[in-house]
Structures are given as C-alpha cells and as structure tokens.
Design an enzyme around this catalytic site. Structure first.
Site, PDB file in Angstrom:
ATOM      1  N   TYR A 165      -2.514  -0.526   6.455  1.00 50.26           N
ATOM      2  CA  TYR A 165      -2.225   0.208   5.221  1.00 50.26           C
ATOM      3  C   TYR A 165      -0.711   0.221   4.927  1.00 50.26           C
ATOM      4  CZ  TYR A 165      -2.199   4.420   2.211  1.00 50.26           C
ATOM      5  OH  TYR A 165      -2.026   5.321   1.196  1.00 50.26           O
ATOM      6  N   LYS A 169       1.210  -1.336   1.772  1.00 47.61           N
ATOM      7  CA  LYS A 169       1.947  -0.453   0.865  1.00 47.61           C
ATOM      8  C   LYS A 169       3.419  -0.872   0.716  1.00 47.61           C
ATOM      9  CE  LYS A 169      -1.025   2.422  -0.758  1.00 47.61           C
ATOM     10  NZ  LYS A 169      -1.522   2.111  -2.129  1.00 47.61           N
TER      11      LYS A 169
HETATM   12  P1  NAI Z   1      -9.167   8.435  -3.121  1.00 48.14           P
HETATM   13  O1  NAI Z   1      -9.979   7.876  -2.035  1.00 48.14           O
HETATM   14  O2  NAI Z   1      -9.532   9.763  -3.682  1.00 48.14           O
HETATM   15  O3  NAI Z   1      -9.035   7.424  -4.337  1.00 48.14           O
HETATM   16  C1  NAI Z   1      -8.993   6.040  -4.198  1.00 48.14           C
HETATM   17  C2  NAI Z   1      -9.941   5.446  -5.208  1.00 48.14           C
HETATM   18  O4  NAI Z   1      -9.842   4.030  -5.166  1.00 48.14           O
HETATM   19  C3  NAI Z   1     -11.386   5.818  -4.895  1.00 48.14           C
HETATM   20  O5  NAI Z   1     -11.985   6.457  -6.002  1.00 48.14           O
HETATM   21  C4  NAI Z   1     -12.028   4.478  -4.566  1.00 48.14           C
HETATM   22  O6  NAI Z   1     -13.384   4.374  -4.952  1.00 48.14           O
HETATM   23  C5  NAI Z   1     -11.146   3.510  -5.320  1.00 48.14           C
HETATM   24  N1  NAI Z   1     -11.257   2.158  -4.779  1.00 48.14           N
HETATM   25  C6  NAI Z   1     -11.377   1.796  -3.479  1.00 48.14           C
HETATM   26  N2  NAI Z   1     -11.516   0.475  -3.369  1.00 48.14           N
HETATM   27  C7  NAI Z   1     -11.469  -0.021  -4.626  1.00 48.14           C
HETATM   28  C8  NAI Z   1     -11.564  -1.326  -5.153  1.00 48.14           C
HETATM   29  N3  NAI Z   1     -11.737  -2.398  -4.363  1.00 48.14           N
HETATM   30  N4  NAI Z   1     -11.478  -1.485  -6.503  1.00 48.14           N
HETATM   31  C9  NAI Z   1     -11.294  -0.438  -7.312  1.00 48.14           C
HETATM   32  N5  NAI Z   1     -11.217   0.846  -6.852  1.00 48.14           N
HETATM   33  C10 NAI Z   1     -11.301   1.048  -5.527  1.00 48.14           C
HETATM   34  O7  NAI Z   1      -7.654   8.515  -2.554  1.00 48.14           O
HETATM   35  P2  NAI Z   1      -6.284   8.903  -3.259  1.00 48.14           P
HETATM   36  O8  NAI Z   1      -5.548   9.731  -2.301  1.00 48.14           O
HETATM   37  O9  NAI Z   1      -6.505   9.401  -4.619  1.00 48.14           O
HETATM   38  O10 NAI Z   1      -5.543   7.489  -3.317  1.00 48.14           O
HETATM   39  C11 NAI Z   1      -5.064   6.892  -4.501  1.00 48.14           C
HETATM   40  C12 NAI Z   1      -3.948   5.941  -4.158  1.00 48.14           C
HETATM   41  O11 NAI Z   1      -2.818   6.682  -3.685  1.00 48.14           O
HETATM   42  C13 NAI Z   1      -4.282   4.955  -3.053  1.00 48.14           C
HETATM   43  O12 NAI Z   1      -3.680   3.714  -3.321  1.00 48.14           O
HETATM   44  C14 NAI Z   1      -3.648   5.587  -1.825  1.00 48.14           C
HETATM   45  O13 NAI Z   1      -3.391   4.638  -0.833  1.00 48.14           O
HETATM   46  C15 NAI Z   1      -2.399   6.156  -2.444  1.00 48.14           C
HETATM   47  N6  NAI Z   1      -1.746   7.202  -1.652  1.00 48.14           N
HETATM   48  C16 NAI Z   1      -2.312   8.431  -1.553  1.00 48.14           C
HETATM   49  C17 NAI Z   1      -1.658   9.430  -0.851  1.00 48.14           C
HETATM   50  C18 NAI Z   1      -2.163  10.819  -0.795  1.00 48.14           C
HETATM   51  O14 NAI Z   1      -1.424  11.702  -0.297  1.00 48.14           O
HETATM   52  N7  NAI Z   1      -3.368  11.102  -1.274  1.00 48.14           N
HETATM   53  C19 NAI Z   1      -0.384   9.164  -0.146  1.00 48.14           C
HETATM   54  C20 NAI Z   1       0.131   7.844  -0.360  1.00 48.14           C
HETATM   55  C21 NAI Z   1      -0.539   6.907  -1.086  1.00 48.14           C
END
Ligand code: NAI
Length: 303
Positions: A165, A169
């Site tokens: 990851y 990133k």
């Molecule tokens: P989340 O799991 O709630 O949202 C991620 C979404 O991406 C999910 O709804 C999932 O179905 C979708 N997804 C997964 N694979 C996919 C694909 N192949 N095609 C299209 N959509 C896909 O998690 P969150 O926290 O909202 O994450 C959003 C972004 O923020 C991610 O890139 C995560 O790595 C990044 N992030 C989040 C942090 C946090 O504190 N929540 C910290 C740093 C980065």
C-alpha cells in the site's frame, strides 16, 4: 466568495463509501454532475455490490444534485475506460477526476504474498493510471482538467505491514509530478490529497477519543477546492484530517561539493555526512528535473 463547480462533470472513483462518498456529495452539492464509481467490494477488494454506488447516487439526487452510478473497477484498463465513457455518455464531458478508489491487503513484508502486493498496486497505482490515461485526451482537447490523486502517510512516512500500500501511495505522487508537468500547458492541474479519516478502512486503528473528530467529510473541502477553477496549484500535496489542513513537500539539502576531477572517497562522504544531511540548508524540491550540477561546478571554478 462561494466556490461553485456548476457546469463541470466529475468522476469520483471508490465513491460508494468513506472518503469518496463525501467527496462526491460535496462536489455534487457545489453544482457538478458526478459519476459515482464503485464496484462495492470489501476492504480487501473481494466481492461486489452495486448498491454502494446506487445509494450515493440516490442521496445526491435527493438533495437536488445530478449523479449516475458506475460499477466498473479501476484496476483493469478497459473497465476503467468505461468509467470515463460513463461521464461522456451521460453528461457530455469530463472536467474533474478524483482517483480515490482503494483497498488494503496488509501483512508484514516477510509474510506478504506477492499476489496481494500486485493487487494493491493494481488498484491504487494502476487504477489512477488507467483512469487518468482515459481522461487525458478529453482534458487535453478541452484545455481544462483537474485530477486529484489520493496518497497516504503509509507512503510518505511509512507504516508497518503496508509495504504494498505504501509503495503504491508513493507511486501515485510520482505519477502526479509527471502528469503535472505534462498537463500544465493545457490547464490540466494534478494534485494529491493525503487524508486521515475514520472509514471502514481505518476504524479499527483510530482511538475513539480522536475518531469522533475524524469524519471523512472533513477531508472533502480540500478535495473540492483542488477540483475547482479557484485552484491554480499543480503537484501540490494537501494533508487533511480532523479539520486540519497542511501541505506536504519534499526538500533537498545543499550539496557538499567535492572536486570531481579528483578522487572522491567513502571517507570524504563519511566526514561530510553531517553537513550533507543537515536539513537547515534544505530547500523545497522544484517541480521538474532541474540539475544544479552546472551551478555547483561553476562555484568551484570548474566551468
Ligand atoms: P473505503 O474502503 O471506505 O473506500 C474505498 C472505496 O474504494 C470503497 O468503496 C471500495 O469499494 C472502492 N474500491 C475498491 N477497489 C476498487 C476498484 N478496483 N475500483 C473502484 N473502486 C474501488 O476507504 P477510505 O478510507 O474511504 O479510502 C479512500 C481512499 O483514501 C483510498 O485510496 C485510501 O487508500 C485513501 N486513504 C484513506 C485514509 C483514511 O484515513 N481513511 C488514509 C490515507 C489514505
């Protein structure tokens, strides 16, 4: 000044939950038409459920906004192209792309399965590549585009168990830097958000005392700004969490310059290391490859 996105068309990938959902809702509330993309799988990317994207579309419409769902995965080039086609087919153009989709397959490096390593790279890095690549000709032709990458402290700062990851990133920041240079002449600005928020991805990790202040909606104002005409920045990384916003930037220290016509030894490096590593002389790394070798050689009378 109220910031509006009226007349713009946006795609938010992974918008069926967490941060993406909040970004999509805010971007729609500010007047943009939004493609809510999400195949609706689990945190590790397994499975799928159209209702994730459908629910967010319904919420946006309920509030008077305009949105359509897309259930395609960003991880495959053809499928990602369909997400971009969905915007054009439904709304006639594409101005904004928020590369937010993400999954986790955490394990210490010793125990990490290489298949899981690749799958995480496929979603985070290649997903951003696929979507940006399909959006690029449209944004170039109209000489307008706003792309937001989603990075993480797991990449910029490192984190145990997240080598796949973290690598992905950081990679999206390299992508951002190069696309920022290539897109600038056509008013395509490419920036990144480094979020911190309670979502299903992080809920087990964030203590309750902090969690109540870390709603994902607190990240979205920065994303909406980066997506707007108000933003003139490119290759800028904004960290956002719990209502706090800051800028993340790479720096480089002043070179210790030896005579390149003479032997340069390990001992010389060792002796100078304190000065080489002294951040007091550091300056922000510029965007673009700008070698300062000529300047340094001039300073020691070699040019
Ligand atoms: P989340 O799991 O709630 O949202 C991620 C979404 O991406 C999910 O709804 C999932 O179905 C979708 N997804 C997964 N694979 C996919 C694909 N192949 N095609 C299209 N959509 C896909 O998690 P969150 O926290 O909202 O994450 C959003 C972004 O923020 C991610 O890139 C995560 O790595 C990044 N992030 C989040 C942090 C946090 O504190 N929540 C910290 C740093 C980065």
């Amino acid at each position: 000044m109220t910031l509006q996105l009226t007349g713009r068309v946006a795609i938010v990938t992974g918008a069926g939950a967490g941060l993406g959902r909040e970004h999509a809702m805010l971007i729609a509330a500010r007047g943009a038409k939004v493609v809510v993309n999400d195949p609706g799988g689990a945190v590790d990317g397994q499975g799928g459920d159209n209702s994730a994207a459908d629910k967010v579309v319904a919420e946006i419409r309920q509030r008077g906004g305009d949105a359509v769902a897309s259930y395609d995965s960003v991880a495959d080039a053809q499928s990602a192209k369909r997400i971009i086609d969905t915007a054009v087919k439904n709304f006639g153009r594409l101005d904004i792309l928020v590369n937010n989709a993400g999954i986790l397959r955490d394990k210490s490096f010793a125990k990490m399965d290489l298949g899981d390593y690749r799958t995480v790279i496929d979603v985070h890095l290649m997903g951003a590549v696929h979507c940006s690549h399909a959006a690029w000709p449209l944004m170039t032709a109209q000489r307008y585009g706003r792309i937001v990458m989603t990075t993480s402290v797991a990449g910029t700062n490192g984190n145990f168990g997240q080598s796949n990851y973290g690598a992905a990133k950081m990679a999206v920041l390299g992508l951002m830097n190069c696309l920022a240079i290539e897109g600038r002449k056509n008013n395509i600005l490419v920036n990144a958000i480094s979020p911190g928020a309670v979502t299903r991805m992080t809920e087990a990790l964030i203590p309750e005392t902090i969690a109540r202040y870390q709603g994902p909606h607190l990240v979205s104002p920065a994303v909406a700004w980066l997506c707007s005409e108000r933003c003139a920045e490119t290759a800028t990384i904004i960290a956002a969490s719990a209502g706090g916003f800051s800028r993340v930037q790479f720096f480089q220290t002043r070179s210790v310059q030896f005579d390149p016509a003479q032997p340069v030894t390990v001992e010389m490096f060792d002796q100078a290391y304190g000065e080489i590593a002294d951040l007091a002389t550091a300056k922000p790394s510029p965007l673009g490859f700008l070698s300062d070798a000529a300047e340094r050689l001039k300073a020691i009378g070699k040019l």
